[in-house]
Design a protein around this motif. Structure first.
Motif, PDB file in Angstrom:
ATOM      1  N   ILE A   1      44.250  32.130  75.060  1.00 44.45           N
ATOM      2  CA  ILE A   1      43.639  31.405  76.173  1.00 44.45           C
ATOM      3  C   ILE A   1      42.362  30.673  75.766  1.00 44.45           C
ATOM      4  O   ILE A   1      41.901  29.783  76.484  1.00 44.45           O
ATOM      5  CB  ILE A   1      43.359  32.345  77.371  1.00 44.45           C
ATOM      6  N   GLU A   2      41.789  31.028  74.615  1.00 45.49           N
ATOM      7  CA  GLU A   2      40.595  30.309  74.163  1.00 45.49           C
ATOM      8  C   GLU A   2      40.350  30.596  72.689  1.00 45.49           C
ATOM      9  O   GLU A   2      40.594  31.701  72.208  1.00 45.49           O
ATOM     10  CB  GLU A   2      39.370  30.699  74.983  1.00 45.49           C
ATOM     11  N   GLU A   3      39.874  29.586  71.978  1.00 48.81           N
ATOM     12  CA  GLU A   3      39.488  29.727  70.576  1.00 48.81           C
ATOM     13  C   GLU A   3      38.080  29.158  70.419  1.00 48.81           C
ATOM     14  O   GLU A   3      37.756  28.133  71.009  1.00 48.81           O
ATOM     15  CB  GLU A   3      40.476  28.992  69.671  1.00 48.81           C
ATOM     16  N   GLU A   4      37.253  29.830  69.636  1.00 45.25           N
ATOM     17  CA  GLU A   4      35.854  29.418  69.509  1.00 45.25           C
ATOM     18  C   GLU A   4      35.396  29.534  68.060  1.00 45.25           C
ATOM     19  O   GLU A   4      35.728  30.486  67.363  1.00 45.25           O
ATOM     20  CB  GLU A   4      34.968  30.287  70.409  1.00 45.25           C
ATOM     21  N   GLY A   5      34.588  28.565  67.639  1.00 42.93           N
ATOM     22  CA  GLY A   5      34.006  28.592  66.297  1.00 42.93           C
ATOM     23  C   GLY A   5      34.767  27.731  65.318  1.00 42.93           C
ATOM     24  O   GLY A   5      35.990  27.622  65.375  1.00 42.93           O
ATOM     25  N   GLU A   6      34.025  27.094  64.426  1.00 39.11           N
ATOM     26  CA  GLU A   6      34.637  26.246  63.405  1.00 39.11           C
ATOM     27  C   GLU A   6      34.983  27.048  62.165  1.00 39.11           C
ATOM     28  O   GLU A   6      34.169  27.830  61.662  1.00 39.11           O
ATOM     29  CB  GLU A   6      33.674  25.120  63.003  1.00 39.11           C
ATOM     30  N   LYS A   7      36.201  26.856  61.683  1.00 43.70           N
ATOM     31  CA  LYS A   7      36.603  27.508  60.442  1.00 43.70           C
ATOM     32  C   LYS A   7      35.855  26.861  59.284  1.00 43.70           C
ATOM     33  O   LYS A   7      35.750  25.642  59.194  1.00 43.70           O
ATOM     34  CB  LYS A   7      38.117  27.385  60.243  1.00 43.70           C
ATOM     35  N   ARG A   8      35.348  27.674  58.404  1.00 43.92           N
ATOM     36  CA  ARG A   8      34.513  27.208  57.297  1.00 43.92           C
ATOM     37  C   ARG A   8      35.322  26.381  56.298  1.00 43.92           C
ATOM     38  O   ARG A   8      36.458  26.731  55.956  1.00 43.92           O
ATOM     39  CB  ARG A   8      33.894  28.413  56.596  1.00 43.92           C
ATOM     40  N   ASP A   9      34.726  25.293  55.846  1.00 44.65           N
ATOM     41  CA  ASP A   9      35.285  24.499  54.747  1.00 44.65           C
ATOM     42  C   ASP A   9      34.682  25.048  53.453  1.00 44.65           C
ATOM     43  O   ASP A   9      33.529  24.782  53.126  1.00 44.65           O
ATOM     44  CB  ASP A   9      34.947  23.022  54.933  1.00 44.65           C
ATOM     45  N   PHE A  10      35.462  25.808  52.711  1.00 40.28           N
ATOM     46  CA  PHE A  10      34.948  26.520  51.549  1.00 40.28           C
ATOM     47  C   PHE A  10      34.718  25.609  50.342  1.00 40.28           C
ATOM     48  O   PHE A  10      33.833  25.858  49.535  1.00 40.28           O
ATOM     49  CB  PHE A  10      35.906  27.649  51.160  1.00 40.28           C
ATOM     50  N   GLY A  11      35.556  24.599  50.181  1.00 39.30           N
ATOM     51  CA  GLY A  11      35.512  23.810  48.953  1.00 39.30           C
ATOM     52  C   GLY A  11      36.252  24.472  47.814  1.00 39.30           C
ATOM     53  O   GLY A  11      36.229  23.993  46.668  1.00 39.30           O
ATOM     54  N   PHE A  12      36.851  25.604  48.077  1.00 39.82           N
ATOM     55  CA  PHE A  12      37.693  26.316  47.117  1.00 39.82           C
ATOM     56  C   PHE A  12      38.699  27.127  47.933  1.00 39.82           C
ATOM     57  O   PHE A  12      38.573  27.238  49.157  1.00 39.82           O
ATOM     58  CB  PHE A  12      36.865  27.229  46.195  1.00 39.82           C
ATOM     59  N   ILE A  13      39.691  27.680  47.295  1.00 40.19           N
ATOM     60  CA  ILE A  13      40.697  28.479  48.013  1.00 40.19           C
ATOM     61  C   ILE A  13      40.141  29.888  48.225  1.00 40.19           C
ATOM     62  O   ILE A  13      39.912  30.626  47.246  1.00 40.19           O
ATOM     63  CB  ILE A  13      42.019  28.536  47.223  1.00 40.19           C
ATOM     64  N   PRO A  14      39.881  30.265  49.470  1.00 44.39           N
ATOM     65  CA  PRO A  14      39.309  31.598  49.704  1.00 44.39           C
ATOM     66  C   PRO A  14      40.305  32.703  49.364  1.00 44.39           C
ATOM     67  O   PRO A  14      41.512  32.553  49.552  1.00 44.39           O
ATOM     68  CB  PRO A  14      38.990  31.583  51.204  1.00 44.39           C
ATOM     69  N   LYS A  15      39.774  33.789  48.858  1.00 45.59           N
ATOM     70  CA  LYS A  15      40.618  34.917  48.467  1.00 45.59           C
ATOM     71  C   LYS A  15      40.761  35.919  49.614  1.00 45.59           C
ATOM     72  O   LYS A  15      39.867  36.072  50.454  1.00 45.59           O
ATOM     73  CB  LYS A  15      40.019  35.631  47.261  1.00 45.59           C
ATOM     74  N   ALA A  16      41.896  36.600  49.631  1.00 41.06           N
ATOM     75  CA  ALA A  16      42.089  37.707  50.566  1.00 41.06           C
ATOM     76  C   ALA A  16      41.233  38.894  50.126  1.00 41.06           C
ATOM     77  O   ALA A  16      40.881  39.025  48.947  1.00 41.06           O
ATOM     78  CB  ALA A  16      43.557  38.108  50.610  1.00 41.06           C
ATOM     79  N   HIS A  17      40.917  39.769  51.066  1.00 40.57           N
ATOM     80  CA  HIS A  17      40.014  40.878  50.741  1.00 40.57           C
ATOM     81  C   HIS A  17      40.604  41.796  49.677  1.00 40.57           C
ATOM     82  O   HIS A  17      39.869  42.430  48.921  1.00 40.57           O
ATOM     83  CB  HIS A  17      39.673  41.673  52.008  1.00 40.57           C
ATOM     84  N   TRP A  18      41.943  41.889  49.595  1.00 35.79           N
ATOM     85  CA  TRP A  18      42.526  42.750  48.566  1.00 35.79           C
ATOM     86  C   TRP A  18      42.335  42.179  47.154  1.00 35.79           C
ATOM     87  O   TRP A  18      42.334  42.931  46.193  1.00 35.79           O
ATOM     88  CB  TRP A  18      43.993  43.043  48.859  1.00 35.79           C
TER      89      TRP A  18
END
Length: 426
Positions: free
Chosen positions: A123-140
């Motif tokens: 029903i709602e989305e908030e906040g801009e997704k960050r532009d990393f400038g690189f491929i972000p890694k998963a936490h694992w």
């Protein structure tokens, strides 16, 4: 539990609600049958007791010995039948209560209908997704460098266990303390430090038993259950009590370690630390008058979202459909944090209104005013927030290309001068 009076007066409404929640209506049929049987027994008991009392008076007034003996014999027959009915009533009532405890709460009329997660809607989305400038890694993938140690956790305890080492452990502790501070200082909640083990009767009162028996950890020797979340002890805080007039709403927050078998999630989220048998969570819990609960649910959603805003993490709100509602809930919303490395939205909070469902099970009542008859309050719960998924979203959103993790601004006062998290050696 559901009101037996509601089942008696409007069984069609209850049946329709159970069908919308995709629950077994055969349980409702059993309740209706046993309740009718129980009431028939009680009516006959009342009639026979009246007859016995009247007969006793007649015996006392009878002078003729033969007539007196005939009346005594008739009274013995009544007493024998009374014993039979009292035995039957004592068996029917607990059987009725046992089935009532298995009936889920029915959803609000405006909850979208659908099985599983199919009817859930963003029903709602908030906040801009960050532009990393690189491929972000998963936490694992980040885990070995920053102190998230799954192999050693599994070595100690098996699958779905892990340990945190060094500054990442401090970051988790900082998140917990910060969230408690926000709830108490900014939102006006009262902090509770509850037990992490509860008696079986407490788990029945909170609605976790008998429904979730297979998903709970239990100490068989002393019949204690490890809490699945702080919702369970907070729902028992006023068990068997009457809350005085003018005392509601009461807003509570608590941190606990949480323990769940995760049998119902076999095969899901097997990578990383998204789903484990032990995890940490800060809970928000509200007791309020019935007319306040819709507003209180809105506030809980907003308070969970405010934590995401302060962490500066994109998030969205999802309304749950009937098929994805918890056993106890009539209406609920998920707060999901964006995890760019996993490339998915992670649920960090479910905000639920259970209305008077838990209050009935726990025999909790309140007085609307000083002289009024006690009534059942409404009760609500929400994660504020749940870990480790909040930790995952922080790690993945604040990662740098070199694998270091920046500490969010709001957490810096809790990190003992640490501004970034990097390699740790064990």
């Amino acid at each position: 539990m559901l009101s037996l009076q509601l089942i008696r007066s409007d069984p069609d409404r209850v049946r329709e609600g159970l069908q919308r929640k995709f629950a077994d209506t055969a349980l409702l049929d059993a309740v209706i049958r046993l309740d009718a049987e129980h009431r028939e027994v009680l009516v006959e008991l009342e009639q026979l007791r009246a007859r016995r009392n009247a007969a006793s008076k007649e015996i006392g007034a009878t002078k003729d010995p033969e007539e007196r003996q005939r009346k005594i014999a008739a009274t013995k027959e009544i007493s024998t039948r009374l014993e039979e009915l009292e035995t039957k009533a004592s068996a029917v009532e607990p059987a009725l209560q046992e089935i009532l405890l298995q009936l889920p709460n029915i959803p609000d009329d405006d909850v979208p209908v659908g099985e599983g997660e199919g009817a859930n809607r963003v029903i709602e989305e908030e906040g801009e997704k960050r532009d990393f400038g690189f491929i972000p890694k998963a936490h694992w993938d980040l885990a070995p460098r920053i102190g998230i140690d799954v192999p050693r956790g599994a070595k100690m305890s098996g699958s779905r266990f892990y340990l945190l080492a060094g500054e990442i452990a401090r970051l988790q502790r900082a998140l917990i303390t910060w969230m408690l501070d926000v709830h108490t200082r900014d939102f006006g909640f009262t902090e509770i430090y509850p037990p992490a083990m509860l008696k079986g009767e407490s788990m029945v009162a909170s609605g976790h038993l008998p429904k979730f028996q297979d998903n709970l950890y239990r100490d068989a020797e002393e019949d204690y259950y490890w809490v699945p979340s702080a919702e369970a002890p907070l729902a028992n805080l006023y068990r068997d009590e009457i809350i005085p007039a003018g005392a509601l709403p009461r807003r509570l927050t608590a941190y606990t370690p949480c323990f769940r078998r995760e049998k119902m999630s076999a095969g899901r989220d097997v990578r990383g630390i998204k789903r484990g048998h032990q995890f940490d969570k800060v809970e928000m819990f509200v007791y309020c008058e019935p007319q306040q609960s819709d507003d209180e649910l809105t506030k809980l959603v907003e308070q969970a979202r405010e934590l995401m805003r302060r962490l500066e993490i994109p998030h969205r709100v999802k309304e749950l459909g009937t098929g994805d509602l918890d056993f106890k809930a009539t209406k609920a919303f998920d707060i999901e944090a964006w995890a760019p490395g996993c490339d998915e939205w992670l649920e960090v909070s479910t905000c639920s209104n259970v209305r008077d469902f838990q209050a009935r099970r726990a025999a909790i009542r309140y007085r609307p005013d000083g002289d009024s008859r006690p009534q059942f309050p409404h009760m609500l719960n929400a994660s504020g927030l749940g870990l480790p998924r909040t930790l995952i979203s922080v790690v993945e959103n604040y990662q740098n290309e070199d694998g270091m993790i920046a500490v969010p601004k709001v957490l810096l006062p809790y990190m003992a001068s640490t501004t970034s998290i990097g390699p740790v050696e064990l």
